[in-house]
Design a protein around this motif. Structure first.
Motif, PDB file in Angstrom:
ATOM      1  N   GLU A 184       3.733  -5.437  -8.972  1.00  0.00           N
ATOM      2  CA  GLU A 184       4.448  -5.886 -10.163  1.00  0.00           C
ATOM      3  C   GLU A 184       5.292  -7.128  -9.908  1.00  0.00           C
ATOM      4  N   ARG A 185       5.814  -7.271  -8.690  1.00  0.00           N
ATOM      5  CA  ARG A 185       6.683  -8.416  -8.390  1.00  0.00           C
ATOM      6  C   ARG A 185       6.280  -9.033  -7.049  1.00  0.00           C
ATOM      7  N   PRO A 186       5.128  -9.681  -6.991  1.00  0.00           N
ATOM      8  CA  PRO A 186       4.623 -10.211  -5.722  1.00  0.00           C
ATOM      9  C   PRO A 186       5.525 -11.246  -5.072  1.00  0.00           C
ATOM     10  N   GLU A 187       6.189 -12.076  -5.880  1.00  0.00           N
ATOM     11  CA  GLU A 187       7.058 -13.107  -5.312  1.00  0.00           C
ATOM     12  C   GLU A 187       8.245 -12.469  -4.601  1.00  0.00           C
ATOM     13  N   ALA A 188       8.893 -11.500  -5.245  1.00  0.00           N
ATOM     14  CA  ALA A 188      10.044 -10.832  -4.633  1.00  0.00           C
ATOM     15  C   ALA A 188       9.627 -10.001  -3.435  1.00  0.00           C
ATOM     16  N   ALA A 189       8.419  -9.463  -3.462  1.00  0.00           N
ATOM     17  CA  ALA A 189       7.947  -8.603  -2.370  1.00  0.00           C
ATOM     18  C   ALA A 189       7.768  -9.374  -1.076  1.00  0.00           C
ATOM     19  N   ARG A 190       7.532 -10.664  -1.167  1.00  0.00           N
ATOM     20  CA  ARG A 190       7.309 -11.457   0.043  1.00  0.00           C
ATOM     21  C   ARG A 190       8.545 -11.526   0.931  1.00  0.00           C
ATOM     22  N   ALA A 191       9.709 -11.351   0.350  1.00  0.00           N
ATOM     23  CA  ALA A 191      10.952 -11.437   1.114  1.00  0.00           C
ATOM     24  C   ALA A 191      11.375 -10.101   1.707  1.00  0.00           C
ATOM     25  N   LEU A 192      10.608  -9.039   1.472  1.00  0.00           N
ATOM     26  CA  LEU A 192      10.980  -7.706   1.930  1.00  0.00           C
ATOM     27  C   LEU A 192       9.999  -7.187   2.971  1.00  0.00           C
TER      28      LEU A 192
ATOM     29  N   LYS B 188      15.406  -0.841  -3.026  1.00  0.00           N
ATOM     30  CA  LYS B 188      14.926  -2.210  -3.244  1.00  0.00           C
ATOM     31  C   LYS B 188      13.568  -2.214  -3.940  1.00  0.00           C
ATOM     32  N   PHE B 189      12.834  -1.127  -3.816  1.00  0.00           N
ATOM     33  CA  PHE B 189      11.528  -1.017  -4.478  1.00  0.00           C
ATOM     34  C   PHE B 189      11.633  -0.320  -5.836  1.00  0.00           C
ATOM     35  N   GLY B 190      12.853  -0.047  -6.273  1.00  0.00           N
ATOM     36  CA  GLY B 190      13.043   0.565  -7.583  1.00  0.00           C
ATOM     37  C   GLY B 190      13.211   2.068  -7.566  1.00  0.00           C
ATOM     38  N   MET B 191      13.336   2.679  -6.396  1.00  0.00           N
ATOM     39  CA  MET B 191      13.502   4.122  -6.325  1.00  0.00           C
ATOM     40  C   MET B 191      14.948   4.517  -6.601  1.00  0.00           C
ATOM     41  N   LEU B 192      15.119   5.773  -7.050  1.00  0.00           N
ATOM     42  CA  LEU B 192      16.450   6.315  -7.245  1.00  0.00           C
ATOM     43  C   LEU B 192      17.169   6.350  -5.904  1.00  0.00           C
ATOM     44  N   ALA B 193      18.450   5.957  -5.895  1.00  0.00           N
ATOM     45  CA  ALA B 193      19.227   5.893  -4.656  1.00  0.00           C
ATOM     46  C   ALA B 193      20.366   6.901  -4.687  1.00  0.00           C
TER      47      ALA B 193
END
Length: 235
Positions: free
Chosen positions: A76-84, A155-160
């Motif tokens: 869903e967010r390939p650009e943001a995923a590159r930094a993680l 950071k991946f959208g999971m409940l924290a």
């Protein structure tokens, strides 16, 4: 979407002052227990936290859920995923008839540890060993590692857990304050430049010739050279 009511109930406990590191460790286990109960419908508490996780089943199950969340985030967010740092390999584990302290339990915990090291690259200072869970060794390291795993999952959208949510709120507030401060600095710079422009001779209608004459009037006077013949008399 998971109900956060159980986690919200631990908010006041998570931020209260503690008299010792043992009290703080207990509060962290409370927070993590509420979080895992919400995610997996478990019945953990701070007092039964280690016993409830010692088979390693819930740990490995959560690791694989983080993997799926990371995969969805990358899609869903390939650009943001590159930094993680994205985990990719699932964790194999035995989920049936696992007796606490058995070889299968140790193997499950060991697989989770390997996933944390290789896939998430959790720092060694936050890692734990199999005996820390099975034989109640360094509980603090185990708790800190789970908090770090939860932080990565968030950071991946999971409940924290509530502690991680509070961290994110504080970081967001700091970023907002820094942004406002940068805007104020930029406005101050613009105001200073405008004032300097208004005070300049050119802005007052002074020609370049008049400006040169004014500068000539304040030019330093010519220095008088010392008479070298009188140096011997000065010694």
């Amino acid at each position: 979407m998971a109900d956060q009511s159980n986690i919200q109930s631990a908010a006041s406990k998570s931020i209260r002052p503690f008299r010792s590191s043992e009290e703080y460790l207990y509060a962290m286990k409370e927070d993590l227990a509420e979080w895992l109960n919400t995610l997996y419908e478990l019945e953990l508490s701070a007092d039964t936290f280690m016993e409830g996780l010692e088979t390693g089943c819930a740990l490995c199950r959560h690791a694989n859920r983080v993997n799926r969340a990371a995969h969805d985030f990358q899609r869903e967010r390939p650009e943001a995923a590159r930094a993680l740092q994205l985990p990719r390999r699932d964790v194999p584990f035995q989920s049936r008839n696992v007796i606490p302290g058995s070889f299968l339990a140790r193997d499950n915990v060991s697989n989770f540890i390997g996933w944390c090291r290789r896939e998430l690259r959790v720092q060694d200072v936050l890692m734990f060993e199999t005996n820390d869970v099975v034989e109640r060794g360094r509980e603090k390291n185990f708790v800190l590692c789970l908090l770090e795993v939860a932080r990565r999952g968030a950071k991946f959208g999971m409940l924290a857990p509530m502690l991680i949510q509070l961290e994110e709120e504080i970081e967001e507030e700091i970023r907002d304050q820094e942004s406002v401060r940068m805007e104020e600095v930029e406005e101050e710079v613009v105001e200073v430049e405008e004032e300097e422009e208004e005070e300049s001779p050119r802005s007052r209608g002074v020609s370049r010739e008049e400006q040169a004459e004014q500068e000539a009037l304040v030019w330093p006077q010519k220095r008088v050279l010392c008479d070298m013949r009188n140096l011997d008399e000065l010694c």
